[in-house]
Design a protein around this motif. Structure first.
Motif, PDB file in Angstrom:
ATOM      1  N   THR A 292       0.868  -1.054   0.029  1.00 39.65           N
ATOM      2  CA  THR A 292       0.112   0.057  -0.124  1.00 39.65           C
ATOM      3  C   THR A 292       1.024   1.363  -0.001  1.00 39.65           C
ATOM      4  OG1 THR A 292      -1.749   1.321   1.308  1.00 39.65           O
ATOM      5  CG2 THR A 292      -0.183   0.041   2.445  1.00 39.65           C
ATOM      6  N   LYS A 298      -4.473   3.141   7.925  1.00 36.99           N
ATOM      7  CA  LYS A 298      -5.511   3.731   7.225  1.00 36.99           C
ATOM      8  C   LYS A 298      -6.078   2.620   6.200  1.00 36.99           C
ATOM      9  CE  LYS A 298      -6.684   7.618   4.265  1.00 36.99           C
ATOM     10  NZ  LYS A 298      -6.142   8.698   3.676  1.00 36.99           N
ATOM     11  N   ARG A 299      -5.221   1.808   5.658  1.00 37.26           N
ATOM     12  CA  ARG A 299      -5.610   0.688   4.893  1.00 37.26           C
ATOM     13  C   ARG A 299      -6.348  -0.053   5.409  1.00 37.26           C
ATOM     14  NH1 ARG A 299      -7.643  -2.046   1.743  1.00 37.26           N
ATOM     15  NH2 ARG A 299      -6.646  -3.279  -0.002  1.00 37.26           N
TER      16      ARG A 299
END
Length: 398
Positions: A292, A298-299
């Motif tokens: 990512t 956040k992912r």
């Protein structure tokens, strides 16, 4: 032996009814000289290639400009009359562009420039012509550049750079500072690759800034002798202006940054908290491996609502930060290595539709660590994952 005519000879010819044309010294204006010079350039092209210059996006920009210039000369009666005595190749017999094409009215200076005449030439009136978008592009591309006579020396460099971009060995990144402009580096400006072939002596401007004269080769076969600050301004002005990174010969990513490195993202390894029987029985082995460009937290936010996370919360068990790497290619590489251990289960999304998550593998964390090390030292292409031995093994052929 050739005898020159005298005044008596002229008188005798006159008595015989033969008019003698009085010789006059031939003088031409600067404009006429430039038009003739421009036509002679077209003639040299014809001598070299055995044909008249043609229009077309696939043509060399010099050929396209010569084609524009020849059309303009054919269209203007005074230009035709001027070059007709030297047209031994019959170039004026060709047809000019169809008047049915889209037309623009051009000022005198712009048309003269296309005819090879500088803007300071005396103006002429009532000049109209057909000008296609391809011709406009040709005129723009020729500005401040000249043909690179030894381009065949540089062509392999551009081909190699494109190959390395395709393979991920090089990447493009936004241009940031003048210090990036160095001999041997590649850039993208105006939609073209540009190679800094040479840099002259560094000088100090009146404003106290450094500058140097460059030899810049473009991938369309032209070159320019420009100042470093001129290239800097062009790259800054161009929203798509980019620097092409140097090839990374060794590690695909590093444990630490050095000057000029750009963070590319993170490899993350997750464990699922799903109560699916297969996952529950093999929780220490079932791992999701992905890459990512955002923070891992956040992912994975809202994991319980996403099928890719098996509709369950997850635990982060390992991360590896990347530098100067193509994230998409790296993720495909990792998934290819562990393909034999890909988890094949079906879950239901929140709408009751069956989904098969694709990034989960039955593989020990220690083997993921081993794979990362092999990626870092550049030897990963020689390995494959053997699920029967639960380890990476050397491939016989790769």
């Amino acid at each position: 032996m050739v005898k020159e005519f005298t005044e008596d000879d002229d008188a005798l010819l006159a008595e015989l009814g033969v008019e003698v044309e009085e010789k006059k010294a031939q003088t031409r204006t600067p404009r006429e000289e430039r038009i003739i010079a421009g036509f002679e350039e077209i003639q040299r092209f014809v001598e070299e290639h055995g044909r008249a210059p043609q229009h077309g996006e696939d043509r060399d920009i010099f050929e396209r400009l010569y084609a524009v210039r020849l059309d303009r000369i054919r269209e203007q009666a005074d230009c035709r009359e001027l070059v007709e005595p030297i047209d031994h190749q019959g170039l004026l017999a060709g047809s000019a562009p169809s008047s049915s094409s889209a037309t623009d009215e051009l000022d005198d200076d712009a048309l003269l420039a296309e005819l090879g005449v500088e803007a300071e030439a005396p103006p002429i009136t009532e000049l109209k012509h057909v000008r296609t978008s391809a011709e406009k592009k040709a005129a723009e591309e020729i500005a401040n550049r000249e043909k690179c006579e030894d381009f065949e020396t540089f062509r392999p460099l551009f081909e190699q750079v494109q190959s390395e971009l395709d393979s991920g060995l090089r990447e493009t990144r936004p241009f940031e500072m003048k210090a990036e402009i160095q001999p041997g580096r590649f850039f993208i400006v105006g939609g073209q690759k540009a190679y800094v072939a040479d840099m002259g002596e560094t000088t100090i401007t009146a404003q106290g800034r450094t500058d140097a004269r460059l030899r810049v080769i473009f991938d369309n076969g032209t070159e320019s002798s420009m100042l470093m600050r001129s290239l800097q301004r062009a790259l800054n002005k161009d929203e798509a202006g980019r620097r092409i990174t140097d090839p990374v010969a060794g590690p695909l990513f590093a444990d630490h940054t050095i000057d000029g490195d750009e963070a590319s993202g993170t490899i993350y390894v997750l464990r699922s908290k799903s109560d699916h029987p297969v996952v529950a029985e093999n929780r220490d082995l079932v791992h999701k491996i992905g890459v990512t460009n955002m923070s891992v937290q956040k992912r994975i936010a809202g994991a319980r609502l996403q099928p890719t996370f098996m509709m369950a919360d997850v635990e982060v068990v390992a991360t590896y930060e990347l530098y100067n790497i193509n994230r998409t290619r790296l993720e495909k590489l990792i998934h290819r290595i562990f393909e034999p251990a890909r988890l094949d289960i079906e879950i239901m999304d929140r709408f009751g539709n069956p989904v098969v998550p694709r990034e989960w593998f039955l593989v020990p964390l220690s083997v993921v660590d081993h794979a990362v090390e092999r990626i870092k030292d550049g030897t990963i292409k020689g390995y494959a994952y053997d699920p029967t031995q639960a380890r990476l093994v050397k491939r016989e052929k790769f």
